[in-house]
Design a protein around this motif. Structure first.
Motif, mmCIF file in Angstrom:
data_model
loop_
_atom_site.group_PDB
_atom_site.id
_atom_site.type_symbol
_atom_site.label_atom_id
_atom_site.label_comp_id
_atom_site.label_asym_id
_atom_site.label_seq_id
_atom_site.Cartn_x
_atom_site.Cartn_y
_atom_site.Cartn_z
ATOM 1 N N ARG A 1 0.850 -1.177 0.000
ATOM 2 C CA ARG A 1 0.000 0.000 0.000
ATOM 3 C C ARG A 1 0.894 1.239 0.000
ATOM 4 O O ARG A 1 2.065 1.167 0.372
ATOM 5 C CB ARG A 1 -0.903 -0.009 1.234
ATOM 6 N N SER A 2 0.337 2.357 -0.434
ATOM 7 C CA SER A 2 1.158 3.556 -0.570
ATOM 8 C C SER A 2 0.431 4.789 -0.050
ATOM 9 O O SER A 2 -0.796 4.871 -0.093
ATOM 10 C CB SER A 2 1.555 3.771 -2.033
ATOM 11 N N VAL A 3 1.236 5.730 0.436
ATOM 12 C CA VAL A 3 0.736 7.035 0.858
ATOM 13 C C VAL A 3 1.471 8.084 0.038
ATOM 14 O O VAL A 3 2.713 8.109 0.008
ATOM 15 C CB VAL A 3 0.990 7.295 2.360
ATOM 16 N N LEU A 4 0.723 8.947 -0.642
ATOM 17 C CA LEU A 4 1.310 10.083 -1.347
ATOM 18 C C LEU A 4 1.119 11.327 -0.489
ATOM 19 O O LEU A 4 -0.011 11.660 -0.112
ATOM 20 C CB LEU A 4 0.636 10.293 -2.698
ATOM 21 N N VAL A 5 2.223 11.998 -0.145
ATOM 22 C CA VAL A 5 2.132 13.263 0.578
ATOM 23 C C VAL A 5 2.389 14.404 -0.400
ATOM 24 O O VAL A 5 3.168 14.265 -1.352
ATOM 25 C CB VAL A 5 3.115 13.323 1.766
ATOM 26 N N LEU A 6 1.731 15.514 -0.156
ATOM 27 C CA LEU A 6 1.745 16.628 -1.111
ATOM 28 C C LEU A 6 2.725 17.723 -0.709
ATOM 29 O O LEU A 6 2.515 18.901 -1.012
ATOM 30 C CB LEU A 6 0.328 17.200 -1.235
ATOM 31 N N THR A 7 3.835 17.318 -0.076
ATOM 32 C CA THR A 7 4.842 18.281 0.373
ATOM 33 C C THR A 7 6.074 18.283 -0.522
ATOM 34 O O THR A 7 7.079 18.936 -0.196
ATOM 35 C CB THR A 7 5.268 17.963 1.815
ATOM 36 N N GLY A 8 6.016 17.545 -1.637
ATOM 37 C CA GLY A 8 7.180 17.453 -2.504
ATOM 38 C C GLY A 8 6.866 17.732 -3.960
ATOM 39 O O GLY A 8 6.332 18.786 -4.304
ATOM 40 N N SER A 9 7.131 16.753 -4.810
ATOM 41 C CA SER A 9 7.087 16.958 -6.253
ATOM 42 C C SER A 9 5.691 16.888 -6.868
ATOM 43 O O SER A 9 5.473 17.409 -7.955
ATOM 44 C CB SER A 9 7.981 15.917 -6.947
ATOM 45 N N THR A 10 4.748 16.228 -6.206
ATOM 46 C CA THR A 10 3.441 15.974 -6.806
ATOM 47 C C THR A 10 2.354 16.821 -6.151
ATOM 48 O O THR A 10 2.207 16.818 -4.928
ATOM 49 C CB THR A 10 3.068 14.485 -6.679
ATOM 50 N N ALA A 11 1.586 17.524 -6.977
ATOM 51 C CA ALA A 11 0.424 18.269 -6.509
ATOM 52 C C ALA A 11 -0.829 17.417 -6.704
ATOM 53 O O ALA A 11 -0.830 16.451 -7.472
ATOM 54 C CB ALA A 11 0.285 19.582 -7.281
ATOM 55 N N GLN A 12 -1.895 17.781 -6.015
ATOM 56 C CA GLN A 12 -3.145 17.022 -6.106
ATOM 57 C C GLN A 12 -3.602 16.876 -7.555
ATOM 58 O O GLN A 12 -4.030 15.804 -7.981
ATOM 59 C CB GLN A 12 -4.221 17.725 -5.285
ATOM 60 N N ARG A 13 -3.498 17.928 -8.346
ATOM 61 C CA ARG A 13 -3.964 17.898 -9.736
ATOM 62 C C ARG A 13 -3.143 16.955 -10.613
ATOM 63 O O ARG A 13 -3.613 16.505 -11.659
ATOM 64 C CB ARG A 13 -3.926 19.302 -10.336
ATOM 65 N N ASP A 14 -1.908 16.651 -10.203
ATOM 66 C CA ASP A 14 -1.039 15.792 -11.006
ATOM 67 C C ASP A 14 -1.435 14.324 -10.940
ATOM 68 O O ASP A 14 -1.071 13.538 -11.825
ATOM 69 C CB ASP A 14 0.421 15.927 -10.547
ATOM 70 N N ILE A 15 -2.150 13.928 -9.898
ATOM 71 C CA ILE A 15 -2.475 12.518 -9.697
ATOM 72 C C ILE A 15 -3.291 11.971 -10.859
ATOM 73 O O ILE A 15 -3.111 10.820 -11.284
ATOM 74 C CB ILE A 15 -3.236 12.325 -8.365
ATOM 75 N N GLU A 16 -4.168 12.800 -11.418
ATOM 76 C CA GLU A 16 -5.049 12.358 -12.498
ATOM 77 C C GLU A 16 -4.300 11.999 -13.766
ATOM 78 O O GLU A 16 -4.854 11.358 -14.666
ATOM 79 C CB GLU A 16 -6.077 13.457 -12.802
ATOM 80 N N LYS A 17 -3.046 12.381 -13.865
ATOM 81 C CA LYS A 17 -2.262 12.082 -15.074
ATOM 82 C C LYS A 17 -1.852 10.616 -15.151
ATOM 83 O O LYS A 17 -1.429 10.143 -16.210
ATOM 84 C CB LYS A 17 -1.004 12.951 -15.114
ATOM 85 N N TYR A 18 -1.954 9.906 -14.047
ATOM 86 C CA TYR A 18 -1.426 8.545 -13.968
ATOM 87 C C TYR A 18 -2.557 7.518 -13.979
ATOM 88 O O TYR A 18 -3.644 7.779 -13.448
ATOM 89 C CB TYR A 18 -0.588 8.382 -12.699
ATOM 90 N N PRO A 19 -2.306 6.327 -14.544
ATOM 91 C CA PRO A 19 -3.340 5.287 -14.592
ATOM 92 C C PRO A 19 -3.458 4.494 -13.302
ATOM 93 O O PRO A 19 -4.246 3.559 -13.222
ATOM 94 C CB PRO A 19 -2.882 4.396 -15.744
ATOM 95 N N PHE A 20 -2.659 4.833 -12.300
ATOM 96 C CA PHE A 20 -2.711 4.148 -11.007
ATOM 97 C C PHE A 20 -2.877 5.195 -9.916
ATOM 98 O O PHE A 20 -2.687 6.392 -10.134
ATOM 99 C CB PHE A 20 -1.452 3.312 -10.774
ATOM 100 N N ARG A 21 -3.262 4.737 -8.724
ATOM 101 C CA ARG A 21 -3.539 5.635 -7.618
ATOM 102 C C ARG A 21 -2.834 5.160 -6.350
ATOM 103 O O ARG A 21 -2.683 3.960 -6.136
ATOM 104 C CB ARG A 21 -5.057 5.705 -7.329
ATOM 105 N N PRO A 22 -2.431 6.090 -5.494
ATOM 106 C CA PRO A 22 -1.953 5.688 -4.170
ATOM 107 C C PRO A 22 -3.118 5.206 -3.326
ATOM 108 O O PRO A 22 -4.283 5.523 -3.607
ATOM 109 C CB PRO A 22 -1.356 6.984 -3.606
#
Length: 276
Positions: free
Chosen positions: A227-248
């Protein structure tokens, strides 16, 4: 706090460093509390980084200066993972290494002979002093049959003045000259996750990967079965997640939001898990 992570016990935590625990030389909010909670509740953990320049001792000192206390043995770098992988493939062989102390010391500790002629491997890591001479040597050795390995595919790295060319950029140059692509060991290769889990005797089903990048941290955790946790304190913004075919599994503002979850997990759960 309730998250999808609570569907199953979490016994082991892997976390990226830059963008999750620290930014430049400063600790991010909640980072020290998160590590302290893991230690308080006796949770096995590793801090992972694709940076191959520094040894775990160097990184421990860097983290300590920012107020985060982590032992050397809890730090796992792409240099260590690369050296371990090569030791399993061809123990005691020779390699031409482009890199700094983090990589050369890891290779030495795994029993490799470092040379610049008649080597089995060319191993490319990150350095602040890439030289035309060393790149030329690598190209000629690969043309003669040496196998091409690189610690990580990152094409750039951060600095106070702006981005710097990193391992992936130099690897592309060598590939253009030789036609040979390297085998990358670091993230997003799930091999780095598996070597990390093996190092602390953990299982992917009860482990979580925390990171700030979808294309490395989340992807490698997913492919390693975690399982994975994406934190928004680095390279990825919330809007960027939709660009990928997988999700945290879970998206959180920062590492501080995980501290209450660590506190909710009791040692009793870990004992029951071990007995299963």
């Amino acid at each position: 706090m309730t998250t999808a992570l609570e569907d199953h016990p979490v016994h082991t935590w892997l976390t990226d460093m830059d963008g999750v625990l620290v930014h430049e030389q400063s600790a991010l909010p909640g980072a020290a509390d998160f590590i302290a909670a893991l230690q308080q509740f006796d949770r096995p953990f590793l801090v992972l980084t694709n940076n191959s320049i520094f040894t775990p001792r160097d990184l421990r000192a860097r983290l300590s200066r920012s107020g985060i206390d982590i032992p050397e043995q809890a730090i796992w770098t792409s240099a260590l993972a690369t050296a371990r992988f090569l030791a399993e493939q061809a123990p005691g062989s020779s390699a031409y290494v482009i890199g700094e102390a983090g990589l050369t010391s890891a290779m030495h500790e795994e029993g490799f002979i470092l040379a610049d002629t008649d080597v089995e491997f060319v191993v490319l890591g990150e350095t602040r002093t890439y030289s035309f001479e060393s790149i030329t040597r690598a190209i000629r050795l690969i043309d003669k049959g040496a196998k091409f390995i690189a610690t990580n595919p990152d094409v750039s790295g951060p600095s106070a003045e702006g981005p710097l060319p990193a391992t992936g950029s130099v690897a592309a140059m060598i590939t253009a000259a030789t036609g040979t692509h390297p085998y990358y060991v670091g993230k997003p290769n799930p091999l780095m996750m598996r070597t990390a889990l093996n190092r602390i005797g953990a299982h992917s089903e009860t482990s979580v990967m925390i990171g700030d990048r979808m294309d490395t941290d989340v992807k490698s955790g997913l492919e390693a079965g975690m399982r994975s946790v994406l934190v928004l304190t680095g390279s990825t913004a919330q809007r960027d997640i939709e660009k990928y075919p997988f999700r945290p599994t879970t998206v959180l503002p920062g590492i501080s939001d995980l501290v209450p979850l660590i506190e909710q997990l009791t040692p009793h759960e870990a004992v029951e898990l071990d007995e299963d």
